[in-house]
Design a protein around this motif. Structure first.
Motif, PDB file in Angstrom:
ATOM      1  N   GLU A  89       0.837  -1.357  -0.021  1.00 60.87           N
ATOM      2  CA  GLU A  89       0.099  -0.081   0.011  1.00 60.87           C
ATOM      3  C   GLU A  89       0.828   1.309   0.082  1.00 60.87           C
ATOM      4  OE1 GLU A  89      -2.877  -0.165   3.217  1.00 60.87           O
ATOM      5  OE2 GLU A  89      -3.345  -2.193   3.006  1.00 60.87           O
TER       6      GLU A  89
ATOM      7  N   GLU B 172       2.819   4.149  -1.361  1.00 68.74           N
ATOM      8  CA  GLU B 172       2.915   4.857  -2.490  1.00 68.74           C
ATOM      9  C   GLU B 172       4.359   5.503  -2.670  1.00 68.74           C
ATOM     10  OE1 GLU B 172      -0.379   7.514  -3.099  1.00 68.74           O
ATOM     11  OE2 GLU B 172      -1.870   5.990  -2.817  1.00 68.74           O
ATOM     12  N   THR B 173       5.009   5.510  -3.767  1.00 74.52           N
ATOM     13  CA  THR B 173       6.125   6.497  -4.073  1.00 74.52           C
ATOM     14  C   THR B 173       5.670   7.542  -5.388  1.00 74.52           C
ATOM     15  OG1 THR B 173       7.526   4.612  -3.905  1.00 74.52           O
ATOM     16  CG2 THR B 173       8.357   6.318  -5.013  1.00 74.52           C
ATOM     17  N   PRO B 174       5.312   8.635  -4.654  1.00 78.15           N
ATOM     18  CA  PRO B 174       5.002   9.865  -5.675  1.00 78.15           C
ATOM     19  C   PRO B 174       5.867  10.289  -6.641  1.00 78.15           C
ATOM     20  CG  PRO B 174       5.625  10.868  -3.408  1.00 78.15           C
ATOM     21  CD  PRO B 174       5.521   9.329  -3.257  1.00 78.15           C
TER      22      PRO B 174
ATOM     23  N   ARG C 293      10.786   2.713  -0.088  1.00 81.64           N
ATOM     24  CA  ARG C 293       9.552   1.963   0.208  1.00 81.64           C
ATOM     25  C   ARG C 293       9.469   1.008   1.445  1.00 81.64           C
ATOM     26  NH1 ARG C 293       6.982  -1.430  -3.175  1.00 81.64           N
ATOM     27  NH2 ARG C 293       4.899  -0.945  -2.345  1.00 81.64           N
TER      28      ARG C 293
ATOM     29  N   ARG D 195       2.677   5.546   4.668  1.00 86.49           N
ATOM     30  CA  ARG D 195       2.084   5.091   3.410  1.00 86.49           C
ATOM     31  C   ARG D 195       2.802   5.845   2.345  1.00 86.49           C
ATOM     32  NH1 ARG D 195      -2.410   1.853   4.209  1.00 86.49           N
ATOM     33  NH2 ARG D 195      -3.041   1.470   6.571  1.00 86.49           N
ATOM     34  N   VAL D 196       3.506   6.494   2.588  1.00 86.52           N
ATOM     35  CA  VAL D 196       3.947   7.460   1.406  1.00 86.52           C
ATOM     36  C   VAL D 196       5.541   7.685   1.512  1.00 86.52           C
ATOM     37  CG1 VAL D 196       3.667   9.603  -0.040  1.00 86.52           C
ATOM     38  CG2 VAL D 196       1.840   8.895   1.133  1.00 86.52           C
TER      39      VAL D 196
END
Length: 333
Positions: A248, A250-252, A282, A291-292
């Protein structure tokens, strides 16, 4: 058999412990290379980490640690029952022959029964666990070539002596060594996801604490293990929680841009640096419950993900980790 030293009781060496924890969260990172002085806890750390991980479920009698009956290789003779075993840690000695590493014809069975059978090697035993190589920089070239092939494919293929055998060989590769005794081949060096440098502690109180804990462990192992059981349990729970959270995370795009700009600034070849940096970021985010992936995660894993991928600069006397840290400060300013 003496139980491994508790992971939580290892004094200092935070970078090494963090790198190993990240590979426990995401084995796909690609393993850990630890370079430094002898007696700094390299082999102790990998055995301690494997010991605190939850057991794996394997098919009874499977020499490749198959998770399900349908996962077993066609040559395996198993009962089909499932059981739990500790996460395997397999040592690959420097003098190991090719047959011992990959497996070979079972000579005893061939002579006694006239049957052509396969005798699994160290790669089979290490599947779903850890393969540890001490003095990895002194490993013979032909064994290095074998490891490169298997590390890339996750499969061990043997075609010899009338045998045609394939089996899974997915493991976390942990190598250690002293750089003064020889350099590691670039092809193998690049296959390690993370690398860290360790040194003997220079703080007198830290050295005393290392001695104190080791003596306590040797004098009364069970009492020492019990003392650190709670702390190791916290680490285990954090690893399991991170594994569940990892899909879950995320890698922006901003973090991806940071990865690319940093690797370009460092002049690292190929794209493996960016991919490993993003994956390690991550894993760290998941381990910390985020989560990010943000810039702080990347900053903390950059030295271990990129320092061994740098081209040499004879005019720069700083170590590779220092060069990465300096470049991170410039790019992330």
């Amino acid at each position: 058999m003496t139980q491994p030293f508790p992971f939580s009781a290892i004094v200092g060496q935070d970078a090494m412990k963090r790198a190993m924890l990240l590979t426990a969260v995401d084995p796909g990172i690609g393993g850990v290379l630890v370079f430094g002085d002898r007696g700094t806890g390299k082999s102790t750390a990998v055995r301690a980490l494997a010991a605190l991980l939850p057991p794996i479920t394997v098919v009874e009698g499977s020499p490749t640690n198959a998770a399900r009956p349908e996962d077993q290789a066609e040559w395996e003779t198993v009962t089909g029952a499932l059981r739990e075993v500790p996460t395997p840690v397999v040592d690959l000695p420097l003098g190991a022959t090719e047959d011992r590493v990959v497996g070979a014809l079972d000579i005893e069975r061939a002579l006694s029964r006239g049957e052509k059978a396969f005798e699994p090697g160290l790669l089979a035993r290490a599947n779903r666990g850890y393969l540890y190589i001490d003095e990895v920089n002194l490993l013979e070239d032909h064994v290095v070539d074998l490891l490169l092939d298997v590390a890339q494919s996750g499969r061990n293929v043997i075609e010899r002596e009338g045998l045609s055998v394939r089996h899974d060989a997915r493991f976390v590769l942990v190598g250690s060594g002293n750089p003064e005794e020889g350099e590691l081949r670039p092809q193998l060096l690049d296959r390690f996801g993370l690398s860290v440098e360790v040194a003997s502690p220079t703080d007198i109180e830290e050295r005393i604490e290392v001695i104190r804990r080791r003596v306590a462990y040797e004098q009364n192992t069970q009492a020492f293990l019990e003392r650190w059981r709670t702390e190791d349990g916290k680490v285990r729970d954090a690893i399991l929680a991170a594994r569940r959270l990892l899909p879950e995370v995320e890698t922006p795009d901003a973090a991806l841009r940071d990865c690319a700009e940093l690797c370009l600034a460092l002049g690292s070849d190929g794209l493996r640096g960016e991919l490993t940096l993003q994956r390690a970021g991550r894993a760290l985010a998941a381990f910390e419950g985020a989560r990010v992936v943000d810039r702080d995660h990347l900053r903390r894993v950059a030295p271990m993900a990129l320092s061994h991928r740098l081209r040499r600069d004879p005019l720069d006397e700083a170590g590779s980790s220092a060069r990465v840290a300096r470049t991170v400060d410039d790019v992330f300013a």
